[in-house]
Scaffold this motif. Structure first.
Motif, PDB file in Angstrom:
ATOM      1  N   LEU A  55      -2.882  -6.783  -4.120  1.00 18.52           N
ATOM      2  CA  LEU A  55      -1.996  -6.590  -2.980  1.00 18.52           C
ATOM      3  C   LEU A  55      -2.570  -5.511  -2.088  1.00 18.52           C
ATOM      4  N   ARG A  77      -0.962  -3.027  -0.119  1.00 16.78           N
ATOM      5  CA  ARG A  77       0.399  -2.546   0.075  1.00 16.78           C
ATOM      6  C   ARG A  77       0.725  -2.115   1.485  1.00 16.78           C
ATOM      7  N   ALA A 129       2.046  -8.192   2.159  1.00 14.83           N
ATOM      8  CA  ALA A 129       2.554  -8.441   0.805  1.00 14.83           C
ATOM      9  C   ALA A 129       2.007  -9.758   0.285  1.00 14.83           C
ATOM     10  N   GLN A 146       5.891  -9.052  -6.343  1.00 14.95           N
ATOM     11  CA  GLN A 146       5.510  -9.282  -4.948  1.00 14.95           C
ATOM     12  C   GLN A 146       6.658  -8.882  -4.010  1.00 14.95           C
ATOM     13  N   GLU A 203       8.911  -6.674  -4.545  1.00 11.50           N
ATOM     14  CA  GLU A 203       8.994  -5.209  -4.497  1.00 11.50           C
ATOM     15  C   GLU A 203       8.002  -4.650  -3.472  1.00 11.50           C
ATOM     16  N   GLN A 204       6.817  -5.257  -3.429  1.00  9.58           N
ATOM     17  CA  GLN A 204       5.821  -4.833  -2.444  1.00  9.58           C
ATOM     18  C   GLN A 204       6.296  -5.140  -1.024  1.00  9.58           C
ATOM     19  N   GLU A 226       8.817  -2.551  -0.040  1.00 10.52           N
ATOM     20  CA  GLU A 226       8.157  -1.288   0.327  1.00 10.52           C
ATOM     21  C   GLU A 226       7.553  -1.376   1.720  1.00 10.52           C
TER      22      GLU A 226
END
Ligand SMILES: [Zn+2]
Length: 254
Positions: free
Chosen positions: A8, A10, A14, A36, A38-39, A42
């Motif tokens: 990833l 970040r 994503a 994924q 969660e990324q 973020e």
């Protein structure tokens, strides 16, 4: 153990390049999707103000509907105390009728049953179902229908508010960050812009020259995904909205 080849980026995207198959990255399951997502959360939170709320839409696929490892579930629960864990870890606490947490396991220093799962009988008794706790563990083939029926221990637990309120792992993750998660309707790709984006990317891919190695293939995959830019995605969403809008000032039953 083989190191995961997907990665990833970040701070920028994503997107995941996942090489599916037994001898590659395995199969993309709910745990991968949660990682994924969660990324993506973020990334969203890095780029918008703290009060902004994102809506994450997912395909309504069985693989996306897993519960967390420690999720509440009456399925397979033994009726009596037993050394038992439903998955890789202990089940999380339930909620007693008075709002207090209910630990489903005896304490590790319990004199006769250290660390054992309490079993449905004891769990129901602690919830005030003294008589129902003596019912059979489960009706034949678990064909119970009426949510109000007190026919077996499993069915009563299955209909307890905390068991009903148990969310999917994906939804728990998104909502824990204060965002919204939803599934697109099953079997209706015409209402799902994800499917239309995939379709456009595949169409682009098929028009590219044949590839001769993995590196070329990956390059084409990336180019095809990039070809479906934000403007196109918004267009798909717009046309879906046009299809699904129902006039509010109409007396029609249609
Ligand atoms: Zn039953």
């Amino acid at each position: 153990m083989r190191k995961k080849a997907y990665y990833l980026c970040r701070s920028q995207e994503a997107r995941i390049i996942f090489k599916a198959g037994k001898s590659h990255d395995g199969y993309f399951d709910c745990a991968h999707l949660c990682a994924q997502t969660e990324q993506a959360i973020e990334l969203f939170e890095d780029n918008f103000t703290s009060t902004a709320v994102a809506a994450f839409g997912f395909d309504n696929a069985p693989g996306h509907q897993k519960r967390a490892e420690d999720a509440l579930s009456a399925q397979n629960m033994p009726k009596f105390p037993k050394l038992w864990k439903p998955g890789k870890c202990k089940m999380c606490n339930g909620v007693l009728p008075n709002g207090e947490p209910q630990d489903f396991y005896y304490a590790d220093n319990h004199p006769t049953m250290p660390g054992l799962f309490k079993g449905m009988k004891a769990i129901l008794e602690e919830r005030g179902f003294k008589e129902e706790a003596n019912l059979r563990a489960e009706c034949p083939a678990f064909t119970c229908q009426d949510p109000r029926a007190s026919c077996c221990c499993r069915w009563i637990l299955f209909n307890q508010p905390d068991f009903i309120a148990q969310k999917l792992a994906l939804f728990e993750l998104v909502e824990s960050h204060g965002h919204i998660a939803f599934f697109y309707p099953k079997f209706h790709c015409e209402l799902n812009f994800i499917e239309q984006s995939w379709g456009a990317a595949k169409y682009h891919y098929h028009r590219l020259p044949l590839t001769h190695n993995e590196a070329q293939m990956e390059r084409n995959v990336r180019a095809s995904l990039d070809a479906v830019d934000l403007l196109k995605m918004r267009r798909y969403v717009y046309f879906i909205q046009l299809r699904t809008v129902v006039p509010t000032n109409s007396n029609s039953d249609l």
